[in-house]
Write an enzyme that holds these catalytic residues in place. Structure first.
Site, PDB file in Angstrom:
ATOM      1  N   GLU A  97     -26.151  -9.070 105.098  1.00  7.10           N
ATOM      2  CA  GLU A  97     -24.809  -8.953 105.701  1.00  7.10           C
ATOM      3  C   GLU A  97     -24.826  -9.235 107.199  1.00  7.10           C
ATOM      4  O   GLU A  97     -23.787  -9.547 107.787  1.00  7.10           O
ATOM      5  CB  GLU A  97     -24.216  -7.563 105.400  1.00  7.10           C
ATOM      6  N   MET A 140     -31.778  -1.458  97.418  1.00  5.75           N
ATOM      7  CA  MET A 140     -32.869  -2.132  96.698  1.00  5.75           C
ATOM      8  C   MET A 140     -33.963  -1.119  96.352  1.00  5.75           C
ATOM      9  O   MET A 140     -34.491  -1.086  95.240  1.00  5.75           O
ATOM     10  CB  MET A 140     -33.412  -3.269  97.562  1.00  5.75           C
ATOM     11  N   ILE A 142     -12.779  -7.828 119.489  1.00  6.17           N
ATOM     12  CA  ILE A 142     -12.105  -8.921 118.776  1.00  6.17           C
ATOM     13  C   ILE A 142     -11.441  -9.874 119.781  1.00  6.17           C
ATOM     14  O   ILE A 142     -11.450 -11.099 119.595  1.00  6.17           O
ATOM     15  CB  ILE A 142     -11.042  -8.364 117.792  1.00  6.17           C
ATOM     16  N   CYS A 153     -31.343  -2.978 101.076  1.00 12.18           N
ATOM     17  CA  CYS A 153     -32.267  -2.086 101.757  1.00 12.18           C
ATOM     18  C   CYS A 153     -32.464  -0.789 100.950  1.00 12.18           C
ATOM     19  O   CYS A 153     -33.104  -0.837  99.906  1.00 12.18           O
ATOM     20  CB  CYS A 153     -31.823  -1.848 103.194  1.00 12.18           C
ATOM     21  N   LEU A 154     -31.883   0.332 101.348  1.00 16.45           N
ATOM     22  CA  LEU A 154     -32.036   1.541 100.538  1.00 16.45           C
ATOM     23  C   LEU A 154     -31.515   1.288  99.118  1.00 16.45           C
ATOM     24  O   LEU A 154     -32.056   1.825  98.147  1.00 16.45           O
ATOM     25  CB  LEU A 154     -31.289   2.714 101.181  1.00 16.45           C
ATOM     26  N   HIS A 177     -31.289  -7.180 105.307  1.00 20.86           N
ATOM     27  CA  HIS A 177     -29.834  -7.010 105.384  1.00 20.86           C
ATOM     28  C   HIS A 177     -29.142  -8.368 105.498  1.00 20.86           C
ATOM     29  O   HIS A 177     -28.895  -8.840 106.610  1.00 20.86           O
ATOM     30  CB  HIS A 177     -29.473  -6.178 106.614  1.00 20.86           C
ATOM     31  N   GLY A 224     -29.001   2.906 103.790  1.00 21.92           N
ATOM     32  CA  GLY A 224     -28.823   4.286 104.239  1.00 21.92           C
ATOM     33  C   GLY A 224     -30.149   4.957 104.539  1.00 21.92           C
ATOM     34  O   GLY A 224     -31.219   4.367 104.351  1.00 21.92           O
ATOM     35  N   GLY A 279      -9.501  -2.985 120.528  1.00 19.04           N
ATOM     36  CA  GLY A 279     -10.063  -4.225 119.997  1.00 19.04           C
ATOM     37  C   GLY A 279     -10.572  -5.175 121.068  1.00 19.04           C
ATOM     38  O   GLY A 279     -10.373  -6.388 120.969  1.00 19.04           O
ATOM     39  N   LYS A 284       8.312  -7.313 134.092  1.00 21.15           N
ATOM     40  CA  LYS A 284       8.017  -6.014 134.700  1.00 21.15           C
ATOM     41  C   LYS A 284       6.502  -5.812 134.842  1.00 21.15           C
ATOM     42  O   LYS A 284       6.006  -5.384 135.888  1.00 21.15           O
ATOM     43  CB  LYS A 284       8.598  -4.927 133.798  1.00 21.15           C
TER      44      LYS A 284
HETATM   45  N1  GLN Z   1     -34.147   4.550 104.651  1.00 24.90           N
HETATM   46  C1  GLN Z   1     -34.782   3.367 104.177  1.00 24.90           C
HETATM   47  C2  GLN Z   1     -35.960   2.954 105.041  1.00 24.90           C
HETATM   48  O1  GLN Z   1     -36.084   3.386 106.155  1.00 24.90           O
HETATM   49  C3  GLN Z   1     -33.772   2.218 104.072  1.00 24.90           C
HETATM   50  C4  GLN Z   1     -33.176   1.830 105.370  1.00 24.90           C
HETATM   51  C5  GLN Z   1     -31.920   1.030 105.222  1.00 24.90           C
HETATM   52  O2  GLN Z   1     -31.266   1.044 104.189  1.00 24.90           O
HETATM   53  N2  GLN Z   1     -31.526   0.328 106.270  1.00 24.90           N
HETATM   54  O3  GLN Z   1     -36.797   2.193 104.613  1.00 24.90           O
END
Ligand code: GLN
Length: 537
Positions: A512, A387, A21, A384-385, A510, A357, A18, A226
């Site tokens: 997040e 959506m 952190i 992202c993917l 993203h 993804g 960690g 120690k």
């Molecule tokens: N694979 C998708 C793209 O390249 C989504 C990428 C992702 O989810 N970060 O557009």
């Protein structure tokens, strides 16, 4: 302070102790005393950046505003310090060598033999100093990835040794993070591995100033004595780091152990004021005393390795605390979902997030999951993917374009509702060529997204190649799937939402990556709120 102070965090005995952190917690404690702090990470691997690494290898790839694909520890730095990082905050061996070799090819070394010392170490030091030289920071904390003694980290350790002479002892400090294992048969804490890893540092010419000791048990005075004796540090510089209930406790634990005080004393900085941790403590209070609880399904294909979704998990922690609600994440492998089992798997959830993804694996399960939550009014959040899958699902099941797809999945689809933009079609190099980093987005007035953000102009971070195909926009909107966030410069669709659904939002970006303890992301906060409402209804 005129010049920056340089603090290095090295690791010994084992990886995964960690360092990220601890670095972030020290950064927080210094920041809470009014100092300006930045944290950078040096990764000893040969990849130029982690962008091309499989999530199973490396966990999530964290993207900064300037479009750098970086180590997930940068996410911790941002979440703790509430301030953005950049490419300068993450440097790999690959990048260092690439810079040196590029210079060599340009003839910049004037006929000299190019060597690890001084050329590679000079390049490392240049990267260590570049943040300090901006004049913006009182402290630059540099985390050295890997463990001391690793072949790969030697040039970094050597560069750290040299930095002491460049900046002077009052501006230089090394913290060594180590493990004190407990042998249950002997009922004893053992200091020997730490003694050995400190010896390895000493062989490289570095005497650590402070030892941070990860341990499952309190370090008794005898053990501290120690460690101090054998590792050549002051007893007050032996800091105990017990396993914590949450990573967000670590700044408080380090405060009790006086880590920042030791750092300030060692660097001869006279600063007696108490750190202001009120907001942090209020966050922890809410996190630990929830009044509600919701069940959220996280549908993805890397679910065996939660680190692949690190920032999403942390965003739920921030959003949960903001709602004083415990968010229980149910990890659902998208490959296990089919049209027959959606009710069993998803029926009792209060909300479903479909994760980002790449590639075809698990796509069909994501689409089935989205169909189920769309038809059953379960709050949905697609990133992202996620959506993109929501757009494909809508095209197939509502617009009845049965072969609609993303060209990432089916290059021959007659209805490529998600497609490559022209500039992406020419790309042959995979590293660093996606749509990366911060882009502006304008929200439609009165949309759900507008309500969530409470404003019209936002900026969010991207990492993808494929985009919503605007040829289908009109049809989709007529049927109820609205584009409510648009890139004002390119017209690209960044947010989609459904009219006749309690909470159905997909984002091409993203969110997040921008949620922090002090600024939980509004999309996560409102999604959790929608889940609470769903649960109560
Ligand atoms: N694979 C998708 C793209 O390249 C989504 C990428 C992702 O989810 N970060 O557009």
């Amino acid at each position: 302070m005129a010049t920056a102070k340089y603090i290095f965090v090295t690791g010994g005995v084992t990886s995964s102790l960690g360092k990220g952190i601890i670095s972030a917690s020290l950064g927080k404690l210094l920041q809470a005393r009014g100092f300006n702090v930045t944290i950078q990470k040096f990764d000893p691997y040969i990849n130029i950046d982690p962008g091309t690494l499989n999530p199973y290898e490396h966990g999530e790839c964290f993207v900064t505003d300037d479009g750098a694909e970086t180590d997930l520890d940068l996410g911790h730095y941002e979440r703790f310090l509430n301030s953005p990082t950049s490419q300068a905050n993450n440097v790999t061996t690959g990048r260092i060598y690439n810079n040196v070799i590029t210079k060599e090819r340009k003839g910049e070394y004037l006929g000299k033999t190019v060597q690890v010392v001084p050329h590679i170490t000079d390049e490392i030091k240049k990267n260590i100093f570049q943040l300090g030289e901006t004049g913006k920071f009182d402290f630059v904390i540099t985390e050295i990835g890997g463990c001391v003694g690793d072949i790969e980290s030697l040039p970094f350790i050597e560069a750290v040794r040299q930095v002491k002479w460049d900046v002077g002892t009052n501006n230089f400090l090394v913290i060594h993070l180590t493990l004190i294992p407990y042998l249950s048969a002997a009922k004893e804490l053992k200091t020997k591995p730490t003694q050995h890893s400190v010896k390895q540092l000493l062989e490289a010419g570095i005497q650590p100033d402070i030892l941070v000791c990860r341990s499952e048990h309190h370090l008794p005075l005898e053990i501290r004595k120690k460690l101090a004796l054998f590792c050549n540090v002051h007893i007050n510089s032996v800091i105990e780091a017990l396993d914590a209930e949450t990573i967000y406790d670590v700044p408080i634990l380090m405060r009790k152990e006086k880590l920042a005080e030791r750092v300030l004393a060692k660097l001869k900085i006279n600063h007696k004021e108490e750190p202001d941790l009120e907001q942090w403590k209020s966050f922890l209070g809410k996190l630990k005393n929830p009044t509600d609880e919701v069940e959220i399904g996280l549908v993805g294909k890397y679910v065996e390795l939660p680190d692949a979704y690190k920032s999403i998990v942390e965003s739920f922690i921030h959003a949960g605390a903001a709602n004083e609600c415990k968010v229980n994440i149910h990890w659902i492998s998208s490959e296990t979902i089919n049209e027959k089992n959606t009710k069993t798997i998803l029926g009792n959830l209060d909300g479903v997030l479909v994760a980002p993804g790449f590639g075809e694996r698990g796509i069909q399960g994501k689409i089935e999951a989205i169909k189920y939550v769309r038809e059953n009014n379960i709050p949905f959040f697609g990133i992202c993917l996620g959506m993109q899958c929501a757009v494909v699902e809508f095209a197939r099941n509502v617009l009845h374009l049965s072969k609609a797809s993303s060209t990432e999945i089916d290059q021959k689809s007659p209805d490529p509702v998600i497609d490559l933009m022209e500039d992406q079609k020419k790309v042959t190099n995979m590293g660093g060529t996606m749509r990366l980093g911060a882009y502006p987005c304008k929200l439609k007035k009165g949309s759900k997204a507008n309500g969530v953000y409470g404003k019209l102009n936002i900026s969010e971070r991207h990492r993808h190649r494929y985009e919503f195909n605007n040829k289908y926009l009109e049809k989709m909107e007529k049927a109820g799937l609205k584009a409510t966030g648009i890139n004002p410069e390119t017209g690209l669709v960044e947010i989609i939402e459904l009219d006749n659904h309690p909470w159905f939002i997909g984002t091409q970006f993203h969110p997040e990556l921008k949620s922090t303890v002090l600024n939980p992301h509004p999309l996560f906060v409102k999604f959790v709120e929608a889940a609470i409402i769903k649960k109560k209804s």
